[in-house]
Design an enzyme around this catalytic site. Structure first.
Site, mmCIF file in Angstrom:
data_model
loop_
_atom_site.group_PDB
_atom_site.id
_atom_site.type_symbol
_atom_site.label_atom_id
_atom_site.label_comp_id
_atom_site.label_asym_id
_atom_site.label_seq_id
_atom_site.Cartn_x
_atom_site.Cartn_y
_atom_site.Cartn_z
ATOM 1 N N THR A 169 15.795 58.081 37.481
ATOM 2 C CA THR A 169 15.068 59.224 36.942
ATOM 3 C C THR A 169 14.404 59.936 38.121
ATOM 4 O OG1 THR A 169 14.748 58.174 34.811
ATOM 5 C CG2 THR A 169 13.154 59.870 35.421
ATOM 6 N N ASP A 202 16.138 51.832 36.471
ATOM 7 C CA ASP A 202 15.611 52.980 35.718
ATOM 8 C C ASP A 202 14.240 52.684 35.122
ATOM 9 O OD1 ASP A 202 15.670 55.609 34.987
ATOM 10 O OD2 ASP A 202 16.927 55.329 33.217
ATOM 11 N N LYS A 258 10.610 53.146 34.070
ATOM 12 C CA LYS A 258 9.718 54.270 33.728
ATOM 13 C C LYS A 258 9.108 53.974 32.371
ATOM 14 C CE LYS A 258 13.667 56.993 32.027
ATOM 15 N NZ LYS A 258 14.326 58.310 31.964
ATOM 16 N N ASP A 304 17.150 49.875 27.495
ATOM 17 C CA ASP A 304 18.081 50.755 28.201
ATOM 18 C C ASP A 304 18.514 50.194 29.549
ATOM 19 O OD1 ASP A 304 19.734 52.630 29.118
ATOM 20 O OD2 ASP A 304 18.413 54.337 28.764
ATOM 21 N N ASN A 334 11.169 53.725 29.131
ATOM 22 C CA ASN A 334 12.082 52.611 28.879
ATOM 23 C C ASN A 334 11.362 51.308 28.569
ATOM 24 O OD1 ASN A 334 14.354 54.147 29.155
ATOM 25 N ND2 ASN A 334 14.755 53.588 31.287
#
Lengths: 485, 396
Positions: free
Chosen positions: A268, A232, A234, A250, A237
């Site tokens: 995402t 994840d 991005k 996260d 995060n």
């Protein structure tokens, strides 16, 4: 701006946890006492003894999480990789309770989790008084309802395994009560890199390189030492610490994969790799795809694939063409220069011998030079235009954003080293970077202590959030699954 | 970004119920105006929204590439996830995809309806057959039935077989009470149309309301778990099949299981019609092949049309191309429609690095010199026993 802990911002938390706490604590103490009573040979009041022992152990626990905060050191990847059971960091605590913390301000929210800025409510020393944490609270009922049990367990286990890495949020302890799971994390006061990126619209090349390089070190560690896919990546995060270094947070989708593949779609939308969308099985290589999207977004200000309709995003991702903008050529040159006010990206270190060595290594690329002639055009005003970003950055993005994971840099023979050796990173001193010998290009404005002004404001928990209770039935079905907390 | 309640959400992400988030000033055409990526004023952060520290002080220079969407929403993006799927756990549950019989006409109509959808267009024939077979009938008996309601959890994808359906969108993101609670009618969908495909990926709230406009309508429906399970099982089985094929390849026997699984990942399916030439004698070998289905025949020019050897499922050929740049010693052509999985020399080297030395030790053409290995090589590599001299006809 609610930078300080006003009573108003604290009250929701009291409402949130006040009622259940008394209940939970009573239950759990009750169990403990009855257990002790059965020993029989105790002459003194067993309740009193148990109470005292409990208090002492808890005091140690509090002291321990607070002291780790003050003397946090960077561990080497090998030290981190030692058996998690040996490490204090990330252990489950049967003693800590939510009432041991004052919840000061929400740092972030999700559909089943809320992260609070927290301090110890009954500090017993100056050190404990100074201790500041990010407390992630996950509501069991929502975790179950949203079918995230497996993800929450993966997160807990991964964070425990990786605790101590300089660029990953440190899990200090976990604990739980009837309604919630709690993760005591280090507080990272700089807020989300996302916020800085959106404000700046885009980062120049040296700034982008700094963050990208720290992420390379994270992925190297997660993939090659831990066998974990993060899944994840991005800007949302990635947090900044007080010195401007990143902390990845996260780990809800992180999963220990080793060399196998997995099939659960997660991530995402803008950052999903093609193989995730096609459900053909995916591995750690999805992180390299996302890394390319991230670098693209750093440099250009938005991800390459976007549409208001998510299905069209996915169609573009699977289509595989990465669009690069055309900009005035002066702009390309400007973006390559370091114009960071702090004049210190920590990366362009003066180590000439190393530079020579690495530029020889990858001479097939031509960075830091004006784009090749064929890439130049003129716009209607006669201005000289060129593809953006500059060739080395584009080449790296294209090398990791290949539709076929078997052709993706980072996932080939040589693994992460090939990424580190890429022309885009040619002047990076990887050892110095890992040891954080320099500050980052953006130094957050953090006044110390519980200043949380780098984080956005969030509404307090709604009563709806609290309505549904964790039932006995759920406990029977899932109690075991949460046992590690 | 809309918020997906079925998905995992970033705990540091945006407020969970805010719907579309925008930074107002950024709705305009994106412009490359901020050369300093990192010049920030202290205290300039931490507010939910605010003006850019660069507001208006630069000359905007537009991005020239029309491919980049100009209306990018700059809000926090929510994570999404589908139900956890585990092929190992599901191997034992004897699941097979549901099958709902359809006429040939119905199948071709559905097939045409999904042809342009990328979720279906990358499926192979077998997967496509299983998926089409799994669609079930959903009769819509009356006018005014809401097939899906904006804001609800997404479960099925639908193809219209019969009838017309209206599409409504309410700006709030979900149906509201009252007479105009459906919002605006934005489109209608007739036979051959489809809707709700995002539900095949994960559980996102429906983006629109779909209502029947006549009695006696008929839909075909497909649920996410069935769709994803079919794809997962097919991919999982194919990988394991490749891995087991690769275990038999003598030349690759010195590789680790991990290296072989990387090759399995990298294999690409190619199809040949009966009569097509797969390998041509005299060409420089660039790839090696595993035969997945069908049969193929080996011929050499010097022997005319005589079929020297036949390959069938699980056989492999041309692997010496991974070691050397020698010309192919024989031709291979498809006797039936043939599916092969192949990997080129370049891809192989990129993936595994310098493993040639290890492989050379297992080179069947060299090992033939030691007579005792002949029988073994013949058993594992049919082509190696050709003509009694045990040498690969493709690479002698």
């Amino acid at each position: 701006m609610g930078a300080s802990a006003s009573p108003a911002s604290m009250s929701p938390s009291r409402k949130l946890f006040g009622e259940n706490i008394a209940e939970t604590v009573a239950q759990s103490f009750g169990k403990q006492f009855s257990h002790d009573e059965h020993r029989g040979d105790e002459r003194k009041d067993p309740e009193h003894d148990a109470n005292q022992a409990q208090d002492m152990r808890k005091a140690q626990e509090q002291q321990s999480i607070a002291s780790q905060h003050s003397k946090e050191e960077t561990s080497s990847p090998d030290e981190i990789a030692e058996a998690p059971a040996k490490k204090k960091l990330g252990q489950s605590s049967k003693l800590l309770r939510i009432e041991d913390f004052n919840l000061l301000k929400t740092l972030g929210t999700g559909t089943f989790a809320r992260v609070w800025l927290a301090k110890l409510s009954k500090p017993r020393s100056e050190e404990e008084k100074e201790g500041i944490f990010a407390l992630k609270v996950l509501r069991k009922v929502d975790v179950i309802k949203l079918k995230q049990v497996e993800h929450v367990r993966n997160e807990r286990n991964t964070l425990r395994a990786v605790a101590g890495h300089p660029f990953i949020t440190t899990l200090k302890r976990t604990f739980s009560d009837r309604e919630c799971l709690y993760m005591v994390l280090d507080y990272c006061p700089g807020g989300e890199l996302f916020t800085y990126l959106r404000r700046a619209r885009r980062f120049n090349e040296p700034t982008s390189r700094f963050y990208a390089a720290e992420i390379v070190l994270i992925l190297e560690f997660l993939h090659e030492t831990e066998g974990v896919a993060y899944r994840d990546l991005k800007p949302e995060n990635i947090l900044l610490d007080a010195d401007g270094h990143i902390k990845l947070v996260d780990f809800g989708f992180a999963k220990k994969l080793g060399n196998t593949e997995t099939y659960t779609l997660c991530g995402t939308p803008e950052y999903l790799a093609p193989e995730v969308i096609k459900n053909t099985g995916h591995g750690k290589a999805v992180d390299w795809w996302a890394f390319g999207i991230l670098l693209y977004e750093f440099l250009i200000g938005q991800p390459p694939f976007w549409d208001p309709n998510p299905m069209k995003i996915y169609s573009k991702i699977v289509g595989g063409h990465i669009p690069f903008p055309t900009v005035p050529i002066d702009f390309v040159r400007q973006q390559q220069r370091d114009r960071t006010p702090s004049a210190n990206t920590g990366l362009e270190t003066q180590r000439p011998s190393k530079q020579t060595e690495s530029s020889q290594k990858s001479s097939h690329l031509t960075p830091d030079q004006p784009p090749r002639r064929s890439e130049k055009t003129r716009n209607s005003q006669g201005q000289e235009m060129s593809l953006f970003p500059a060739p080395a950055a584009r080449s790296l993005i294209l090398a990791v954003c290949t539709s076929n994971p078997s052709q993706r840099l980072g996932n080939l023979a040589g693994g992460v080293q090939q990424v580190k050796d890429h022309e885009f990173f040619k002047d990076v001193d990887w050892d110095a970077l890992y040891k954080k010998t320099m500050k980052g290009p953006i130094i957050p404005s953090y006044s110390g202590g519980i200043d949380a002004s780098c984080f956005d404001e969030y509404a307090p928990p709604t009563s709806e959030e609290l309505q549904e209770r964790f039932t006995d039935e759920m406990d029977q079905g899932y109690g075991e699954a949460f046992a590690e907390f | 970004m809309s918020n997906f309640p079925g998905g995992h959400t970033n705990p540091f992400g945006g407020p969970s119920s805010s719907g579309m988030q925008r930074v107002k000033e950024d709705e305009e055409m994106d412009t490359l105006v901020s050369p300093q990526g990192a010049s920030f004023q202290p205290g300039g952060f931490g507010r939910a929204s605010g003006s850019s520290p660069f507001g208006g002080s630069f000359n905007p220079q537009p991005v020239g590439d029309a491919d980049l969407p100009a209306n990018y929403t700059l809000g926090r993006r929510t994570s999404v996830s589908a139900e956890s799927m585990n092929p190992a756990a599901s191997a034992s549950d004897n699941w097979s995809p549901p099958s709902h019989s359809k006429t040939q006409d119905q199948i071709s109509r559905i097939s045409a309806a999904v042809a342009a959808n990328f979720l279906f267009s990358h499926l192979d024939d077998e997967q496509k057959y299983l998926v089409l077979d799994a669609l079930f009938e959903k009769p819509i008996p009356a006018k005014g039935i809401k097939v899906i309601s904006q804001g609800d959890a997404g479960d099925n994808f639908y193809v219209v077989e019969k009838g017309n359906f209206d599409v409504y969108i309410h700006p709030s993101g979900s149906i509201q009470a009252g007479s105009d609670g459906l919002g605006k009618k934005v489109a209608s969908i007739g036979p051959g149309g489809s809707f709700g495909e995002l539900a095949l990926m994960y559980n996102a709230p429906r983006a629109a309301t779909i209502i029947s406009t006549e009695a006696g309508s008929l839909l075909w429906a497909l649920d996410r778990l069935t769709f994803r399970r079919i794809l997962m099982d097919a991919a999982f089985q194919r990988r394991r099949m490749y891995e087991s094929f690769l275990e038999e390849v003598t030349l690759l026997s010195s590789l680790t299981a991990y290296e072989r699984s990387k090759i399995a990942d990298a294999l690409e399916t190619q199809k040949f019609a009966a009569g097509d030439v797969i390998i041509k004698e005299g060409d420089i070998g660039e790839a090696f092949f595993l035969l997945e289905s069908g049969t193929a025949a080996v011929t050499k020019a010097e022997n005319g049309d005589k079929v020297l050897l036949q390959y069938s499922k699980g056989d492999y050929f041309g692997e010496l191309a991974l070691l050397d740049d020698k010309p192919r010693a024989a031709s291979v052509h498809a006797l039936t429609d043939v599916k092969v999985a192949s990997l080129g020399k370049d891809g192989f080297r990129r993936l595994l690095g310098p493993v040639e030395e290890r492989m050379r030790e297992q080179d069947p053409s060299k090992r033939q010199a030691g007579a005792q290995t002949g029988a073994r090589a013949a058993a594992h590599a049919p082509h190696a026993s050709l003509g009694g001299d045990g040498v690969d006809p493709l690479q002698s």
